[in-house]
Design an enzyme around this catalytic site. Structure first.
Site, mmCIF file in Angstrom:
data_model
loop_
_atom_site.group_PDB
_atom_site.id
_atom_site.type_symbol
_atom_site.label_atom_id
_atom_site.label_comp_id
_atom_site.label_asym_id
_atom_site.label_seq_id
_atom_site.Cartn_x
_atom_site.Cartn_y
_atom_site.Cartn_z
ATOM 1 N N HIS B 205 0.578 -1.162 0.289
ATOM 2 C CA HIS B 205 0.141 -0.270 0.619
ATOM 3 C C HIS B 205 0.664 1.302 0.064
ATOM 4 O O HIS B 205 0.422 2.346 0.139
ATOM 5 C CB HIS B 205 -0.793 -0.099 0.952
ATOM 6 C CG HIS B 205 -0.338 0.231 2.641
ATOM 7 N ND1 HIS B 205 -0.626 1.419 3.323
ATOM 8 C CD2 HIS B 205 0.135 -0.496 3.129
ATOM 9 C CE1 HIS B 205 -0.438 0.660 4.274
ATOM 10 N NE2 HIS B 205 0.809 -0.161 4.293
ATOM 11 N N CYS B 330 0.017 16.488 20.091
ATOM 12 C CA CYS B 330 -1.179 16.614 21.325
ATOM 13 C C CYS B 330 -1.834 15.677 21.798
ATOM 14 O O CYS B 330 -2.011 15.600 23.034
ATOM 15 C CB CYS B 330 -2.090 17.684 20.979
ATOM 16 S SG CYS B 330 -2.078 19.249 22.072
HETATM 17 C C1 LIG Z 1 9.522 2.677 7.110
HETATM 18 C C2 LIG Z 1 7.670 1.562 7.604
HETATM 19 N N1 LIG Z 1 8.252 0.214 8.270
HETATM 20 C C3 LIG Z 1 7.206 -0.533 7.958
HETATM 21 C C4 LIG Z 1 5.391 -0.047 7.813
HETATM 22 C C5 LIG Z 1 4.422 -1.360 8.352
HETATM 23 O O1 LIG Z 1 3.266 -1.479 6.878
HETATM 24 P P1 LIG Z 1 2.255 -2.048 6.539
HETATM 25 O O2 LIG Z 1 1.891 -1.552 7.089
HETATM 26 O O3 LIG Z 1 2.425 -2.801 5.121
HETATM 27 O O4 LIG Z 1 2.874 -3.321 7.896
HETATM 28 C C6 LIG Z 1 5.557 1.153 6.879
HETATM 29 C C7 LIG Z 1 3.701 1.004 7.645
HETATM 30 O O5 LIG Z 1 3.116 2.025 7.674
HETATM 31 C C8 LIG Z 1 6.341 1.927 7.160
HETATM 32 O O6 LIG Z 1 6.402 3.480 6.700
#
Ligand SMILES: Cc1ncc(COP(=O)(O)O)c(C=O)c1O
Lengths: 142, 409
Positions: B205, B330
């Protein structure tokens, strides 16, 4: 997170934004909060020393929408009140009026602190014997 | 062209599904709905072919081989599998893991859990620019170190770590190297061979694919990496991840990777220009604004700016027809601002004023201009309301003041 209509209304049309002359003996200034906590409120009130009525109130706030709304509302409420009436305002009144969710209660606490701090500053300037440092409301909820 | 509101500019959080991806997925919901593990009929074969095709599309994007791609439910699961799976498999060899402080929670909290089970974890600090120091990494390595886990690019500040250099060190020392590639894959060139990566988490995604699908790259040669499964069952994905494959999601992830592969060069150039336009249009019109993190080692579509004296959440409220994120918190019980910005040494006061912009495939120059104008106008309005801005203009050094209630917070 969704904001209540009243918070949005105050945020969009904040009342009594600005500053009063800190050096004026009839002006009390309260500056509470801390930048590293994400909120700082400055509340100023001009009090008529004879009637003890708050004739003017101004604020400036660094903080989230709820903090801005809480301080805006505080200025609205204290105007026209006596010092004693203003000191009776509770953070829970602000919570109720603005429908603040639990995570935003600290904003109302800060507004209550700001009212107390400003009036304690005013009393000090007046050489008022009762003057004592602002007592923070429920600090534990910060 | 008229702008359609609200504008989405939070593409590090998630991305919309590209219509071409959706189109590729659709048949697999209805007429091609087979279980890819069904070996004895056409429905199964069709699904399996689609899965294998996607494996190839993903592998190609990162210069891996199809067999090295394991499907998961997303990068969080991929990272759990990589770290926990390697930790368990190589427990005899050692119990030490090295990671760093600005990782995603998927990595940090996985490591924290392993600490409860007797593993030792070193959380390397980052420098002011958001990158780790290779010297510190070398110093942290012990004979017990089995895994290094460092993200390719950070999700808040877009800072790209020196991955190839880390990969070289890992190889030298015979330590496995896991990379959270979520924000980098499909956005900038990622090559598991050149970068010396042994394990890499990928998410659908974040690259215009669907949610709920991800992949883990698991190296099969030089060296071969083995993982203990964390989900047991029918033995799918070479026993590393049981469960009927999410065929539609997999087709979508594959197609998303193929599009990234074909369009990355042009797209990243376009996004870099839009990012420059946004930054220039904001920063040239406001004083006291600061970029967080390295500009040199940064994803082309990210910018993270602190607007001193304006709290981030109130800024977001003022630009409520624009979707971006704030480093302020916040709403959290602790009132702690972003741990990523804190790790960079950004003061908590400035961390509360930060906004992350993540420009994406579908943003236009008109949208960028609108966002910049709205941000500038809102910051100006909120600074009129800010006691800190007023004090700064009067020459008070706000950072040196003692704050009345600070101790209570
Ligand atoms: C750097 C990073 N690692 C891991 C994730 C987790 O990915 P997923 O939503 O596919 O579990 C995200 C997304 O939130 C991310 O930005």
């Amino acid at each position: 997170m969704a904001y209540s209509d009243k918070v949005i209304e105050h945020y969009n049309n904040p009342r009594n934004v600005g500053s009063l002359d800190k050096k004026d003996p009839n002006v009390g200034t309260g500056l509470v909060g801390a930048p590293e906590c994400g909120d700082v409120m400055k509340l100023q009130m001009k009090v008529n020393p004879d009637t003890r009525i708050i004739e003017e109130a101004k604020f400036k706030t660094f903080g989230c929408g709820s903090a801005i709304a809480s301080s805006s509302l505080a200025t609205e409420w204290v105007k026209g009140k006596t010092v004693e009436e203003a000191l009776a305002i509770k953070n829970t009144d602000i919570v109720r009026e603005l429908s603040l969710p639990p995570v935003k209660i600290h904003c109302s606490v800060l507004a209550e602190d700001a009212i107390k701090a400003a009036l304690s500053d005013w009393k000090k300037k007046q050489g008022d014997a009762e003057a004592k440092p602002a007592e923070p409301a429920t600090a534990a909820s910060h | 062209m008229a702008i359609k509101l609200p504008i989405y500019m939070d593409n590090h959080a998630t991305t919309p599904v590209d219509p071409r991806v959706l189109e590729a997925m659709l048949p697999y919901f209805t007429e091609k709905f087979g279980n890819s593990a069904s070996r004895n009929h056409e429905f199964g074969w069709v699904a399996e072919e689609a899965v294998e095709n996607a494996r190839g599309q993903i592998a190609k994007l990162i210069n891996a081989t199809p067999k090295e791609i394991i499907f998961t439910s997303g990068a969080t699961e991929s990272t759990n599998l990589a770290i926990k799976g390697a930790a368990e498999m190589y427990r005899e060899k050692g119990n030490h893991i090295i990671t760093q402080v600005t990782e995603h929670k998927a990595t940090l909290d996985t490591c924290k859990r392993l600490e409860k089970y007797g593993y030792e974890v070193t959380y390397l600090p980052v420098q002011k620019d958001g990158r780790i120091s290779l010297d510190e990494l070398r110093k942290a390595i012990t004979p017990k170190t089995i895994l290094i886990s460092i993200m390719y690019a950070n999700n808040e500040i877009g800072v790209v770590q020196p991955i190839a250099e880390i990969g070289k060190i890992a190889k030298e020392k015979g330590i496995f190297f896991h990379v959270d590639g979520v924000q980098a894959v499909g956005k900038i060139p990622v090559d598991v061979q050149k970068d010396g990566i042994d394990l890499m988490s990928i998410s659908g995604h974040k690259i215009y694919g669907p949610k709920g699908i991800g992949a883990l790259y698991v190296r099969r040669k030089n060296p071969r990496v083995q993982l203990a499964a964390i989900i047991d069952g029918g033995g799918h994905e070479r026993g590393m991840r049981s469960g009927t494959l999410n065929v539609t999601g997999i087709v979508g992830l594959g197609k998303a990777c193929e599009i990234c592969q074909n369009e990355m060069a042009a797209e990243s150039e376009k996004l870099r220009k839009l990012r420059e336009r946004l930054t220039e249009r904001i920063m040239s019109r406001l004083d006291e604004t600061f970029i967080n993190g390295s500009m040199e080692h940064r994803l082309p579509h990210n910018i993270n700016i602190s607007f001193a004296f304006v709290e981030g959440e109130s800024l977001l409220m003022g630009i409520n027809d624009i979707a971006v994120s704030s480093g302020s918190a916040c709403t959290s019980a602790t009132l702690e601002p972003s741990y990523v910005l804190k790790a960079l040494g950004v003061g908590e006061d400035l961390a509360h004023t930060s906004i992350r912009f993540g420009i994406g495939r579908f943003n236009t120059a008109e949208e960028v201009d609108y966002v910049a104008d709205r941000v500038v106008e809102t910051v100006q309005r909120l600074r009129e309301l800010s006691p800190l801005y007023e004090m700064a203009k009067e020459g008070v050094d706000v950072s040196k003041m003692t704050w009345q209630t600070a101790a209570e917070h």
